[in-house]
Design a protein around this motif. Structure first.
Motif, PDB file in Angstrom:
ATOM      1  N   ASP A 198     -26.126   8.120 -49.739  1.00  0.00           N
ATOM      2  CA  ASP A 198     -27.449   7.629 -50.120  1.00  0.00           C
ATOM      3  C   ASP A 198     -27.956   8.448 -51.301  1.00  0.00           C
ATOM      4  OD1 ASP A 198     -27.442   5.797 -48.031  1.00  0.00           O
ATOM      5  OD2 ASP A 198     -28.386   7.207 -46.631  1.00  0.00           O
ATOM      6  N   ARG A 199     -28.441   7.771 -52.326  1.00  0.00           N
ATOM      7  CA  ARG A 199     -28.886   8.460 -53.536  1.00  0.00           C
ATOM      8  C   ARG A 199     -30.016   9.440 -53.246  1.00  0.00           C
ATOM      9  NH1 ARG A 199     -28.910   3.802 -58.307  1.00  0.00           N
ATOM     10  NH2 ARG A 199     -26.669   3.310 -58.194  1.00  0.00           N
ATOM     11  N   ALA A 200     -30.928   9.051 -52.356  1.00  0.00           N
ATOM     12  CA  ALA A 200     -32.056   9.937 -52.048  1.00  0.00           C
ATOM     13  C   ALA A 200     -31.572  11.235 -51.418  1.00  0.00           C
ATOM     14  CB  ALA A 200     -33.042   9.231 -51.123  1.00  0.00           C
ATOM     15  N   GLN A 201     -30.550  11.136 -50.571  1.00  0.00           N
ATOM     16  CA  GLN A 201     -30.014  12.337 -49.933  1.00  0.00           C
ATOM     17  C   GLN A 201     -29.278  13.211 -50.940  1.00  0.00           C
ATOM     18  OE1 GLN A 201     -32.082  11.789 -47.326  1.00  0.00           O
ATOM     19  NE2 GLN A 201     -30.572  13.106 -46.323  1.00  0.00           N
ATOM     20  N   VAL A 202     -28.575  12.578 -51.864  1.00  0.00           N
ATOM     21  CA  VAL A 202     -27.903  13.354 -52.905  1.00  0.00           C
ATOM     22  C   VAL A 202     -28.936  14.118 -53.728  1.00  0.00           C
ATOM     23  CG1 VAL A 202     -26.481  13.243 -54.985  1.00  0.00           C
ATOM     24  CG2 VAL A 202     -25.919  11.796 -53.019  1.00  0.00           C
ATOM     25  N   SER A 203     -30.018  13.453 -54.090  1.00  0.00           N
ATOM     26  CA  SER A 203     -31.080  14.122 -54.855  1.00  0.00           C
ATOM     27  C   SER A 203     -31.688  15.272 -54.071  1.00  0.00           C
ATOM     28  CB  SER A 203     -32.178  13.110 -55.219  1.00  0.00           C
ATOM     29  OG  SER A 203     -31.687  12.123 -56.094  1.00  0.00           O
ATOM     30  N   LYS A 204     -31.878  15.057 -52.774  1.00  0.00           N
ATOM     31  CA  LYS A 204     -32.437  16.113 -51.932  1.00  0.00           C
ATOM     32  C   LYS A 204     -31.537  17.353 -51.954  1.00  0.00           C
ATOM     33  CE  LYS A 204     -31.832  16.189 -47.445  1.00  0.00           C
ATOM     34  NZ  LYS A 204     -31.912  15.881 -45.980  1.00  0.00           N
ATOM     35  N   ALA A 264     -22.657  21.329 -58.700  1.00  0.00           N
ATOM     36  CA  ALA A 264     -23.762  21.062 -57.784  1.00  0.00           C
ATOM     37  C   ALA A 264     -23.795  19.609 -57.313  1.00  0.00           C
ATOM     38  CB  ALA A 264     -25.089  21.425 -58.457  1.00  0.00           C
ATOM     39  N   GLU A 265     -23.503  18.671 -58.198  1.00  0.00           N
ATOM     40  CA  GLU A 265     -23.558  17.265 -57.799  1.00  0.00           C
ATOM     41  C   GLU A 265     -22.474  16.943 -56.778  1.00  0.00           C
ATOM     42  OE1 GLU A 265     -24.493  13.142 -60.014  1.00  0.00           O
ATOM     43  OE2 GLU A 265     -22.703  14.175 -60.764  1.00  0.00           O
ATOM     44  N   THR A 266     -21.277  17.466 -56.979  1.00  0.00           N
ATOM     45  CA  THR A 266     -20.196  17.250 -56.012  1.00  0.00           C
ATOM     46  C   THR A 266     -20.585  17.811 -54.646  1.00  0.00           C
ATOM     47  OG1 THR A 266     -18.550  17.357 -57.778  1.00  0.00           O
ATOM     48  CG2 THR A 266     -17.762  17.673 -55.531  1.00  0.00           C
ATOM     49  N   GLU A 267     -21.162  18.998 -54.653  1.00  0.00           N
ATOM     50  CA  GLU A 267     -21.613  19.599 -53.396  1.00  0.00           C
ATOM     51  C   GLU A 267     -22.702  18.752 -52.733  1.00  0.00           C
ATOM     52  OE1 GLU A 267     -24.821  22.603 -52.638  1.00  0.00           O
ATOM     53  OE2 GLU A 267     -23.127  23.928 -53.103  1.00  0.00           O
ATOM     54  N   ALA A 268     -23.663  18.252 -53.528  1.00  0.00           N
ATOM     55  CA  ALA A 268     -24.749  17.436 -52.985  1.00  0.00           C
ATOM     56  C   ALA A 268     -24.224  16.141 -52.387  1.00  0.00           C
ATOM     57  CB  ALA A 268     -25.771  17.142 -54.080  1.00  0.00           C
ATOM     58  N   ILE A 269     -23.240  15.522 -53.038  1.00  0.00           N
ATOM     59  CA  ILE A 269     -22.635  14.293 -52.507  1.00  0.00           C
ATOM     60  C   ILE A 269     -21.943  14.583 -51.182  1.00  0.00           C
ATOM     61  CG2 ILE A 269     -20.821  12.573 -52.904  1.00  0.00           C
ATOM     62  CD1 ILE A 269     -21.486  12.834 -55.927  1.00  0.00           C
ATOM     63  N   ALA A 270     -21.215  15.690 -51.121  1.00  0.00           N
ATOM     64  CA  ALA A 270     -20.534  16.058 -49.875  1.00  0.00           C
ATOM     65  C   ALA A 270     -21.534  16.258 -48.743  1.00  0.00           C
ATOM     66  CB  ALA A 270     -19.698  17.322 -50.098  1.00  0.00           C
ATOM     67  N   ARG A 271     -22.632  16.941 -49.015  1.00  0.00           N
ATOM     68  CA  ARG A 271     -23.647  17.171 -47.987  1.00  0.00           C
ATOM     69  C   ARG A 271     -24.269  15.846 -47.528  1.00  0.00           C
ATOM     70  NH1 ARG A 271     -25.252  22.528 -47.368  1.00  0.00           N
ATOM     71  NH2 ARG A 271     -24.513  23.978 -48.987  1.00  0.00           N
ATOM     72  N   ALA A 272     -24.524  14.945 -48.473  1.00  0.00           N
ATOM     73  CA  ALA A 272     -25.123  13.656 -48.129  1.00  0.00           C
ATOM     74  C   ALA A 272     -24.181  12.823 -47.266  1.00  0.00           C
ATOM     75  CB  ALA A 272     -25.489  12.901 -49.403  1.00  0.00           C
TER      76      ALA A 272
END
Length: 290
Positions: A198-204, A264-272
């Motif tokens: 989810d894009r919102a979760q990636v942004s978070k 950071a973006e790769t990490e954020a996608i993984a977390r989402a």
């Protein structure tokens, strides 16, 4: 008394088996009763794996039918249409093992040939020029329509979980790159085929960082291992193995940059993705580079 009652019940059951042709199957030299069904079972097929052939139609068909490699289905470069529906080629019965996954691992399971259905798609993959520039080749609309129809049917019949719809590069990231960076994962996920963050979760989880700000390598290693990339080292080093697995993840979920860098973006996608599709893990702190 209890023993007599049990004997009587068993006799009735056996009698029922013998007199109910719909529940008894005659085989070569014996009868098999289908009166009882065990609770402890599930479908053999748990994964759906996508590939490109890196060959043309004729070479793909020849290789997948005459050599020691195979797949359950082959989608031609321009699938024929019959009554408005695409025609795909089934090369292996779904109840048989096809030789498409090879040495493979996903989310704690290995040897995925045993539990998967493989779809090969005629596509060149990529070519490299004399300067080392890589060109990837897109899938055409007829192929995407065929992929979607076939995948939806398989997923429905076997109740395959979204996170078990994978690319060959996901289950063998150290040696495979198919179905490549131009495979339409996001579009298919919107149709209910596979996963997408989810894009919102990636942004978070990006937390106002620049997308390409370096991420903590050990944290990213832990996240990708938890998501399913079981071969991921846990050493905090951006070694060749770690870089290849990160690149495979990026090819699936962040195809605009598949350099294998821990950012950071790769990490954020993984977390989402973990939040959406996995059980919670021990919190991995977001580390900022200095």
């Amino acid at each position: 008394m209890k023993k007599m009652m049990a004997t009587a019940i068993l006799a009735v059951m056996v009698s029922g088996c013998a007199t109910s042709p719909t529940e008894t199957e005659e085989r070569d030299g014996y009868f098999a009763s289908h009166t009882f069904t065990a609770v402890g079972q599930n479908e053999r097929v748990r994964y759906l794996v996508m590939h490109y052939t890196a060959l043309d139609d004729a070479q793909s068909l020849d290789t997948l039918t005459k050599e020691q490699v195979s797949a359950h289905y082959l989608i031609p470069h321009l699938p024929e249409s019959r009554r408005g529906k695409p025609v795909v080629l089934q090369l292996v019965d779904e109840n048989k093992r096809a030789w498409h996954a090879g040495v493979s691992n996903w989310n704690g399971r290995s040897n995925l040939n045993d539990t998967s259905i493989g779809i090969e798609i005629v596509n060149p993959g990529f070519t490299d020029d004399m300067l080392g520039h890589r060109t990837w080749y897109p899938y055409n609309e007829k192929q995407i329509v065929a992929i979607a129809a076939l995948a939806k049917d398989i997923i429905h019949r076997y109740q395959i979980m979204p996170d078990n719809v994978l690319g060959h590069s996901d289950i063998a990231p150290l040696r495979k790159q198919d179905p490549g960076k131009l495979f339409p994962w996001e579009r298919l996920a919107a149709m209910g085929i596979g996963t997408w963050p989810d894009r919102a979760q990636v942004s978070k989880y990006l937390a106002n960082r620049s997308p390409y700000e370096p991420a903590d390598i050990r944290s990213l290693q832990a996240l990708l291992k938890h998501y399913g990339y079981g071969e991921m080292p846990q050493n905090g080093i951006l070694d060749d193995k770690t870089r290849k697995i990160i690149a495979a993840f990026q090819m699936h979920f962040r195809p605009n940059d598949i350099g294998g860098n821990a950012d950071a973006e790769t990490e954020a996608i993984a977390r989402a993705l973990i939040e959406k599709y996995r059980e919670p893990m021990t919190p991995v702190p977001i580390e900022r580079s200095l």
